[in-house]
Design a protein around this motif. Structure first.
Motif, PDB file in Angstrom:
ATOM      1  N   UNK A   1       6.766   4.609   9.051  1.00 18.59           N
ATOM      2  CA  UNK A   1       6.650   6.070   8.942  1.00 18.59           C
ATOM      3  C   UNK A   1       5.564   6.461   7.942  1.00 18.59           C
ATOM      4  N   UNK A   2       5.476   5.707   6.848  1.00 20.11           N
ATOM      5  CA  UNK A   2       4.449   6.002   5.835  1.00 20.11           C
ATOM      6  C   UNK A   2       3.052   5.826   6.433  1.00 20.11           C
ATOM      7  N   UNK A   3       2.879   4.811   7.255  1.00 20.00           N
ATOM      8  CA  UNK A   3       1.591   4.621   7.925  1.00 20.00           C
ATOM      9  C   UNK A   3       1.310   5.755   8.896  1.00 20.00           C
ATOM     10  N   UNK A   4       2.326   6.197   9.614  1.00 19.83           N
ATOM     11  CA  UNK A   4       2.149   7.283  10.584  1.00 19.83           C
ATOM     12  C   UNK A   4       1.746   8.580   9.898  1.00 19.83           C
ATOM     13  N   UNK A   5       2.247   8.778   8.685  1.00 19.52           N
ATOM     14  CA  UNK A   5       1.953  10.012   7.961  1.00 19.52           C
ATOM     15  C   UNK A   5       0.646   9.936   7.185  1.00 19.52           C
TER      16      UNK A   5
ATOM     17  N   UNK B   1       0.798  -1.227   0.000  1.00 22.96           N
ATOM     18  CA  UNK B   1       0.000   0.000   0.000  1.00 22.96           C
ATOM     19  C   UNK B   1       0.833   1.281   0.000  1.00 22.96           C
ATOM     20  N   UNK B   2       2.086   1.185   0.458  1.00 23.64           N
ATOM     21  CA  UNK B   2       2.940   2.369   0.490  1.00 23.64           C
ATOM     22  C   UNK B   2       4.248   2.172  -0.269  1.00 23.64           C
ATOM     23  N   UNK B   3       4.249   1.237  -1.218  1.00 24.98           N
ATOM     24  CA  UNK B   3       5.461   1.005  -1.990  1.00 24.98           C
ATOM     25  C   UNK B   3       5.793   2.227  -2.829  1.00 24.98           C
ATOM     26  N   UNK B   4       7.070   2.512  -2.993  1.00 24.59           N
ATOM     27  CA  UNK B   4       7.513   3.570  -3.890  1.00 24.59           C
ATOM     28  C   UNK B   4       7.524   3.004  -5.301  1.00 24.59           C
ATOM     29  N   UNK B   5       6.738   3.594  -6.186  1.00 26.26           N
ATOM     30  CA  UNK B   5       6.679   3.140  -7.574  1.00 26.26           C
ATOM     31  C   UNK B   5       7.644   3.973  -8.408  1.00 26.26           C
TER      32      UNK B   5
ATOM     33  N   UNK C   1       8.714   2.950  18.751  1.00 27.80           N
ATOM     34  CA  UNK C   1       7.579   2.042  18.628  1.00 27.80           C
ATOM     35  C   UNK C   1       6.458   2.372  19.602  1.00 27.80           C
ATOM     36  N   UNK C   2       6.777   3.100  20.677  1.00 33.17           N
ATOM     37  CA  UNK C   2       5.730   3.564  21.583  1.00 33.17           C
ATOM     38  C   UNK C   2       4.945   4.698  20.931  1.00 33.17           C
ATOM     39  N   UNK C   3       5.642   5.593  20.277  1.00 36.16           N
ATOM     40  CA  UNK C   3       4.998   6.750  19.654  1.00 36.16           C
ATOM     41  C   UNK C   3       4.068   6.357  18.517  1.00 36.16           C
ATOM     42  N   UNK C   4       4.383   5.242  17.846  1.00 31.85           N
ATOM     43  CA  UNK C   4       3.548   4.840  16.705  1.00 31.85           C
ATOM     44  C   UNK C   4       2.523   3.772  17.074  1.00 31.85           C
TER      45      UNK C   4
ATOM     46  N   UNK D   1      -4.525   5.247   6.969  1.00 28.88           N
ATOM     47  CA  UNK D   1      -4.008   4.043   7.618  1.00 28.88           C
ATOM     48  C   UNK D   1      -3.405   4.396   8.976  1.00 28.88           C
ATOM     49  N   UNK D   2      -3.456   3.444   9.896  1.00 30.35           N
ATOM     50  CA  UNK D   2      -2.861   3.622  11.218  1.00 30.35           C
ATOM     51  C   UNK D   2      -1.711   2.642  11.399  1.00 30.35           C
ATOM     52  N   UNK D   3      -0.572   3.153  11.853  1.00 33.72           N
ATOM     53  CA  UNK D   3       0.566   2.268  12.099  1.00 33.72           C
ATOM     54  C   UNK D   3       0.223   1.203  13.129  1.00 33.72           C
TER      55      UNK D   3
END
Length: 527
Positions: A416-420, A365-369, A496-499, A424-426
């Motif tokens: 990080x991509x999920x966090x941003x 879902x967050x792959x760089x194309x 990992x706590x923050x996310x 989606x939620x990390x």
């Protein structure tokens, strides 16, 4: 049958082999007059990838010269593996279905060593016709410093004394480039083809740091430095082709064919090599378009010539989503489950499903194309052809080396991509945190049956062992003990706590530590 120019003229003897569709001696003669391509690092991947690309271009009538290969580290590769065989090699493609495609590669027009042939190499470097100097010298070949970030003594001495009589390879290279600038002034591309991030930048910074020291010490002129900074290009590249050590099955087949003297040997510098090279079929080479003195039409043989940004995106696609995270997952759990071959892990229902789901459901879902390679097709090839290939003798134990240095890029970037993301939620990730928990379980040093195994080398291993002291199979887990580990952004790329993943990783680890068989039980439960 001997691997020689005379022998391959008897084509009937070499049935089943693709032979050079040209006269290698004539190509060598052309190359001596007008060298176009010089390569440093004469190991396995060079002989079955760049050298074969050159062979294809010659056969297509698009090149009239070959590659001059040079060894700056292990002279025995040249003296025992090139020259006795007229600079020919046998390239063997290991197809996943068991077929062997065999080819005699004759594009290597000359073979030289920095130790014995430096004068000849300097002359080649000064030739206006030279367009490319490429490298497969491994990532450490570009390093000027040791683990404590101190200059190697030879490098420090070279910086002090100047371009004459250099001992370290990067200084020798910088000196030869300066001599080219003075001799003809023609531009040049120095192309790293090593499998490391931002390889062109690593090469450029090594060469320029030495040159800046020489200028500071009054050993070169401003004009010399200007040549290096403006006329010498350092394109970035991404290379991908698994090239293992010479395989016994291949050796047996070549001997059965009647080829003599092809057995692997180990040099005094511990290089494991043979007159043949074996590798998987899939291969990728993406190079930034920086060739100020021109180049062969590499795009006609599958090389992708593109922008630096695209090279970077291809690398991120591979390293963050489509290959490297899968390797790390298989490495960790392979060691815990007693596997010694990646291909065997792919026959394991839980492990194969683990990396399939992790990559498709959480990574893609967050792959760089990058636009030049389809991530879906690349991933499918990894899952169905590359990792299951029984001829690829890659071990989870080898891949588990330095895992602490790999987790940040291989998994942290996706987190990080999920966090941003707004959609989606990390904290919703399930399989990536299972890999991270698996690594902590791996550091206990006991497999799923409770047997002790050797943990692969890792620079953080002593520190991690200290932080995890007392954590063991079948023992209650002190969650507070994990806080400094799971919050370490240097390891995971994120806190990992923050996310929102720390509790999940902790819970997984508790299950993985429950006792013998707990790793397999967790895989069945979550995969």
């Amino acid at each position: 049958m001997k691997l020689s120019l005379a022998s391959i003229k008897n084509k009937e003897d070499w049935k089943g082999y693709h032979l050079p569709a040209y006269d290698p001696a004539k190509i060598a003669e052309n190359t001596a007059k007008d060298p176009q391509w010089l390569h440093f690092g004469s190991g396995n991947i060079f002989r079955i990838f760049p050298a074969v690309l050159c062979q294809r271009l010659i056969e297509q009538g698009e090149m009239e010269t070959g590659i001059i290969c040079c060894e700056g580290y292990d002279e025995e590769i040249i003296t025992k593996c090139f020259r006795p065989y007229d600079n020919l090699t046998i390239g063997v493609t290991l197809n996943a279905d068991g077929r062997l495609d065999k080819e005699v590669v004759g594009s290597m027009a000359d073979s030289l060593t920095m130790l014995y042939d430096s004068d000849k190499i300097e002359k080649i470097m000064e030739a206006p016709s030279l367009q490319i100097v490429s490298f497969t010298i491994t990532e450490k070949g570009y390093s000027l410093r040791n683990a404590d970030h101190e200059l190697f003594p030879a490098v420090a001495e070279d910086m002090e004394k100047g371009p004459e009589g250099c001992k370290s390879f990067m200084a020798q290279l910088a000196a030869m480039c300066l001599k080219r600038g003075r001799a003809c002034g023609a531009p040049l591309s120095l192309v790293s083809m090593d499998n490391c991030s931002h390889n062109g930048e690593k090469l450029q910074m090594a060469v320029l740091e030495i040159a800046w020291a020489w200028l500071k010490n009054g050993k070169i002129t401003e004009g010399d430095l200007t040549y290096l900074e403006t006329k010498v290009a350092f394109p970035w590249s991404m290379i991908d082709k698994i090239t293992p050590r010479p395989h016994p099955v291949v050796e047996e087949q070549l001997i059965a064919d009647g080829v003599e003297d092809v057995s692997p040997f180990v040099t005094a510098k511990h290089t494991y090599i043979a007159p043949f090279v074996n590798a998987e079929k899939p291969q990728y080479l993406v190079i930034e378009d920086q060739f100020p003195n021109g180049r062969p039409p590499l795009e006609h043989v599958g090389v992708i010539i593109t922008s630096r940004d695209t090279v970077n995106k291809v690398e991120k696609m591979k390293v963050c989503t489509c290959l490297n995270p899968l390797h790390t997952c298989l490495a960790i759990y392979g060691c815990l489950l007693g596997y010694t071959l990646i291909a065997d892990e792919m026959k394991d229902e839980e492990l194969s499903r683990f990396i399939d789901r992790m990559s498709h459901e959480e990574g893609m879902p967050f792959v760089v194309d990058p636009g030049v390679i389809d991530p879906e097709k690349f991933l499918e090839e990894v899952l169905t052809a590359r990792l299951p290939n029984p001829f690829m003798p890659d071990t989870p134990q080898r891949i588990a080396t330095d895992t602490s240095q790999k987790l940040s890029i291989r998994f942290g970037e996706t987190i990080k991509a999920y966090m941003a993301s707004e959609t989606h939620e990390a904290s919703g990730l399930k399989l990536i945190p299972l890999v991270l928990a698996g690594w902590l379980r791996y550091l206990v040093g006991k497999d799923d049956q409770g047997n002790v195994f050797d943990i692969s080398p890792d620079p953080l291993l002593p520190a991690m062992k200290e932080k995890m002291k007392g954590i063991d199979l079948g023992q209650p887990l002190d969650k507070e003990q994990l806080v400094p580990i799971l919050s370490d952004t240097a390891i995971f790329g994120v806190d990992l706590y923050a996310c929102g993943l720390a509790d999940k990783v902790t819970g997984y680890l508790e299950e993985l530590l429950a006792g013998p068989g707990a790793v397999r039980a967790a895989l069945k439960k979550y995969v």
